[in-house]
Design a protein around this motif. Sequence first.
Motif, PDB file in Angstrom:
ATOM      1  N   SER A  40      22.578  43.332  52.855  1.00 43.86           N
ATOM      2  CA  SER A  40      23.606  42.819  51.943  1.00 43.86           C
ATOM      3  C   SER A  40      24.944  43.495  52.211  1.00 43.86           C
ATOM      4  O   SER A  40      25.995  42.847  52.184  1.00 43.86           O
ATOM      5  CB  SER A  40      23.203  43.049  50.488  1.00 43.86           C
ATOM      6  N   TYR A  58      29.102  40.539  46.205  1.00 43.98           N
ATOM      7  CA  TYR A  58      28.849  41.928  45.826  1.00 43.98           C
ATOM      8  C   TYR A  58      27.580  42.078  44.991  1.00 43.98           C
ATOM      9  O   TYR A  58      26.969  43.128  44.978  1.00 43.98           O
ATOM     10  CB  TYR A  58      30.015  42.493  45.013  1.00 43.98           C
ATOM     11  N   ARG A  59      27.186  41.034  44.287  1.00 42.29           N
ATOM     12  CA  ARG A  59      26.051  41.133  43.361  1.00 42.29           C
ATOM     13  C   ARG A  59      24.691  40.995  44.036  1.00 42.29           C
ATOM     14  O   ARG A  59      23.667  41.050  43.373  1.00 42.29           O
ATOM     15  CB  ARG A  59      26.168  40.060  42.284  1.00 42.29           C
ATOM     16  N   ASP A  60      24.670  40.845  45.342  1.00 43.30           N
ATOM     17  CA  ASP A  60      23.402  40.651  46.038  1.00 43.30           C
ATOM     18  C   ASP A  60      22.520  41.898  46.052  1.00 43.30           C
ATOM     19  O   ASP A  60      21.313  41.801  46.238  1.00 43.30           O
ATOM     20  CB  ASP A  60      23.635  40.169  47.463  1.00 43.30           C
ATOM     21  N   SER A  61      23.111  43.067  45.890  1.00 46.56           N
ATOM     22  CA  SER A  61      22.305  44.289  45.846  1.00 46.56           C
ATOM     23  C   SER A  61      23.017  45.335  44.992  1.00 46.56           C
ATOM     24  O   SER A  61      24.220  45.244  44.766  1.00 46.56           O
ATOM     25  CB  SER A  61      22.050  44.844  47.251  1.00 46.56           C
ATOM     26  N   LYS A  62      22.261  46.314  44.548  1.00 50.26           N
ATOM     27  CA  LYS A  62      22.860  47.397  43.759  1.00 50.26           C
ATOM     28  C   LYS A  62      23.854  48.183  44.593  1.00 50.26           C
ATOM     29  O   LYS A  62      24.896  48.608  44.094  1.00 50.26           O
ATOM     30  CB  LYS A  62      21.772  48.341  43.235  1.00 50.26           C
ATOM     31  N   ARG A  65      27.115  46.342  44.804  1.00 52.24           N
ATOM     32  CA  ARG A  65      27.737  46.326  43.475  1.00 52.24           C
ATOM     33  C   ARG A  65      28.405  47.666  43.191  1.00 52.24           C
ATOM     34  O   ARG A  65      29.525  47.722  42.686  1.00 52.24           O
ATOM     35  CB  ARG A  65      26.668  46.027  42.421  1.00 52.24           C
ATOM     36  N   LYS A  68      31.642  48.157  45.412  1.00 51.44           N
ATOM     37  CA  LYS A  68      32.639  47.081  45.364  1.00 51.44           C
ATOM     38  C   LYS A  68      34.057  47.619  45.478  1.00 51.44           C
ATOM     39  O   LYS A  68      34.855  47.125  46.271  1.00 51.44           O
ATOM     40  CB  LYS A  68      32.479  46.279  44.074  1.00 51.44           C
TER      41      LYS A  68
END
Length: 157
Positions: A40, A58-62, A65, A68
């Motif tokens: 990701s 950005y929300r595809d993985s911690k 995120r 970011k």
Amino acid sequence: TTRRAHMHVVDLAGSEELRRAGTNAAHLRELSYINKSISSLRVVMKLLAEGTHKHIPYRDSKLTRILKDVLGGNCVTTMLATISPASTNYEETISTLRLAECARKIMTKAVVNESAVNEGDANVQKDGQELNEGLQKAGTTEKERIVDVAVVSEVPV
């Protein structure tokens, strides 16, 4: 004025290939999560490096995120890529170097985050200090205090 900064230190070690890991099921599951996060991260970094995409996932993985701000925000970013000279790690070394090259292509414009303390905030901070002093004079200890007042004021730049 108040200046503030964030520092993220991320260690992506442990992303070795699953077939070479030779460990138990729990460790293999952890490695697969690490590899998914790195995948990701690669996608996000590639899109940011190209600079032509409106949506960055950005929300595809911690990991993406959390990073970011570092990747596409108001930050000065440094990436340290640690590689191995061993021929057995050739594929991982090339992968790391490709990730570092992609990171090098990302352009951000960092500005200093300063916030001015206005008169109203200064009064609130003064009141908080007076309240803390009053608590100390009343003879309360740190453990007995119910309220400890601290005011942080941030004004977006």
